[in-house]
Design a protein around this motif. Structure first.
Motif, PDB file in Angstrom:
ATOM      1  N   LEU A 175       0.830  -1.207   0.000  1.00 30.21           N
ATOM      2  CA  LEU A 175       0.000   0.000   0.000  1.00 30.21           C
ATOM      3  C   LEU A 175       0.864   1.256   0.000  1.00 30.21           C
ATOM      4  O   LEU A 175       0.561   2.241  -0.692  1.00 30.21           O
ATOM      5  N   ARG A 206       2.275   1.722  -3.444  1.00 26.75           N
ATOM      6  CA  ARG A 206       1.262   2.251  -4.358  1.00 26.75           C
ATOM      7  C   ARG A 206       1.064   3.750  -4.145  1.00 26.75           C
ATOM      8  O   ARG A 206       0.962   4.519  -5.113  1.00 26.75           O
ATOM      9  N   ALA A 241      -0.383  -2.308  -8.010  1.00 23.46           N
ATOM     10  CA  ALA A 241      -1.773  -2.758  -8.079  1.00 23.46           C
ATOM     11  C   ALA A 241      -1.844  -4.269  -8.300  1.00 23.46           C
ATOM     12  O   ALA A 241      -2.671  -4.962  -7.681  1.00 23.46           O
ATOM     13  N   LEU A 260      -0.840  -5.991  -5.005  1.00 23.12           N
ATOM     14  CA  LEU A 260      -1.882  -5.853  -3.992  1.00 23.12           C
ATOM     15  C   LEU A 260      -3.060  -6.779  -4.299  1.00 23.12           C
ATOM     16  O   LEU A 260      -3.607  -7.416  -3.390  1.00 23.12           O
ATOM     17  N   ALA A 261      -3.436  -6.883  -5.564  1.00 27.13           N
ATOM     18  CA  ALA A 261      -4.523  -7.795  -5.930  1.00 27.13           C
ATOM     19  C   ALA A 261      -4.146  -9.244  -5.641  1.00 27.13           C
ATOM     20  O   ALA A 261      -4.989 -10.040  -5.199  1.00 27.13           O
ATOM     21  N   GLU A 278      -4.728  -9.648  -2.026  1.00 22.38           N
ATOM     22  CA  GLU A 278      -6.145  -9.602  -1.646  1.00 22.38           C
ATOM     23  C   GLU A 278      -6.900 -10.853  -2.087  1.00 22.38           C
ATOM     24  O   GLU A 278      -7.849 -11.273  -1.417  1.00 22.38           O
ATOM     25  N   ALA A 289     -12.835  -6.704  -4.047  1.00 20.91           N
ATOM     26  CA  ALA A 289     -11.672  -5.942  -3.576  1.00 20.91           C
ATOM     27  C   ALA A 289     -10.538  -5.995  -4.589  1.00 20.91           C
ATOM     28  O   ALA A 289     -10.026  -4.953  -5.013  1.00 20.91           O
ATOM     29  N   PRO A 290     -10.095  -7.191  -5.032  1.00 26.57           N
ATOM     30  CA  PRO A 290      -9.036  -7.199  -6.047  1.00 26.57           C
ATOM     31  C   PRO A 290      -9.483  -6.597  -7.379  1.00 26.57           C
ATOM     32  O   PRO A 290      -8.666  -6.018  -8.097  1.00 26.57           O
ATOM     33  N   ARG A 293     -11.406  -3.970  -7.748  1.00 27.36           N
ATOM     34  CA  ARG A 293     -11.238  -2.511  -7.588  1.00 27.36           C
ATOM     35  C   ARG A 293      -9.765  -2.132  -7.655  1.00 27.36           C
ATOM     36  O   ARG A 293      -9.396  -1.101  -8.227  1.00 27.36           O
ATOM     37  N   THR A 294      -8.939  -2.949  -7.048  1.00 26.21           N
ATOM     38  CA  THR A 294      -7.494  -2.675  -7.072  1.00 26.21           C
ATOM     39  C   THR A 294      -6.953  -2.711  -8.498  1.00 26.21           C
ATOM     40  O   THR A 294      -6.201  -1.828  -8.923  1.00 26.21           O
ATOM     41  N   GLU A 331      -7.622   0.274 -11.072  1.00 20.86           N
ATOM     42  CA  GLU A 331      -6.733   1.435 -11.125  1.00 20.86           C
ATOM     43  C   GLU A 331      -5.619   1.210 -12.147  1.00 20.86           C
ATOM     44  O   GLU A 331      -5.259   2.120 -12.900  1.00 20.86           O
TER      45      GLU A 331
END
Length: 240
Positions: A104, A107, A123, A126-127, A130, A139-140, A142-143, A146
């Motif tokens: 995070l 990012r 991103a 992070l996915a 998640e 959640a992933p 949305r990640t 981006e």
């Protein structure tokens, strides 16, 4: 006149031993570029040996799953978005409890610096973090959105690694759409890359995924997050 780097790249595709001979005849200025070519073509051990850039060596070490070596390569570098993203990937590979927080922060730094490549890489990571934890795929999704937006705003094609991860996430909602996304990822992915392995897993082409992982010397951590997915459950469970 033959372009020596083009000849080296061709050898890296087909015959790494021949590439070693060609590398030895390159002038120093081109040897400095050979490590990047090796990494781009899925030859991380050669990249680790050839690249003068610690960022390239760190990325190569991460392909091999040698997160401690990657951290050592990054330790002397000034802080920056790309260093932070690689540090986050290293923390993830080492299963550090704080790895998502490091991602995070990477990012956020990439956003602040306007570094689109680092932002997409953060991103994707992070996915990946998640995906096994999320009770739903949103959640992933949305990640990853981006990262897709970054490509759209810059007029570039979406990153194949992002698309490969997206295919696994989409499989929970719309398998047909996931297959289309995986095909896009496969078409755009470099040989022997994590993106190609993940795309093949999403397409349930386990034997091909195994061959790509072996050839690219990839550590199992690159696909471990997706072991629960229908495609990955039966694919290369023991690594390379």
């Amino acid at each position: 006149m033959t372009d020596p780097l083009a000849a080296l790249s061709a050898a890296l595709e087909e015959d790494p031993q021949a590439a070693l001979v060609l590398y030895g005849h390159l002038p120093p200025v081109l040897q400095a570029q050979a490590g990047e070519a090796a990494l781009a073509l899925g030859r991380p051990r050669l990249a680790l040996t050839w690249a003068p850039d610690p960022l390239v060596r760190a990325a190569a070490a991460l392909r091999l799953g040698d997160a401690a070596r990657a951290q050592a390569e990054l330790a002397a570098l000034p802080d920056g978005p790309r260093v932070q993203v690689l540090q986050a990937r290293a923390a993830h590979q080492l299963a550090r409890p704080g790895a998502p927080a490091v991602t995070l922060a990477a990012r956020a730094q990439a956003r602040a610096a306007g570094d689109s490549a680092a932002l997409v890489a953060a991103a994707v990571l992070l996915a990946e973090q998640e995906y096994p934890q999320a009770t739903s795929p949103y959640a992933p999704l949305r990640t990853l959105a981006e990262g897709l937006k970054v490509a759209e705003l810059s007029g570039q094609s979406a990153d194949p690694h992002l698309l490969a991860v997206l295919a696994h996430v989409q499989a929970r909602l719309n398998p047909r759409k996931a297959q289309a996304t995986a095909h896009k990822a496969l078409d755009r992915s470099a040989p022997r890359s994590p993106a190609r392995v993940l795309a093949l897993l999403a397409l349930e082409r386990a034997a091909e995924a195994q061959a790509e992982a072996d050839a690219g010397e990839l550590a199992p951590v690159w696909w471990a997050a997706f072991q629960r997915s229908p495609a990955a459950a039966q694919a290369i469970p023991n690594g390379t």
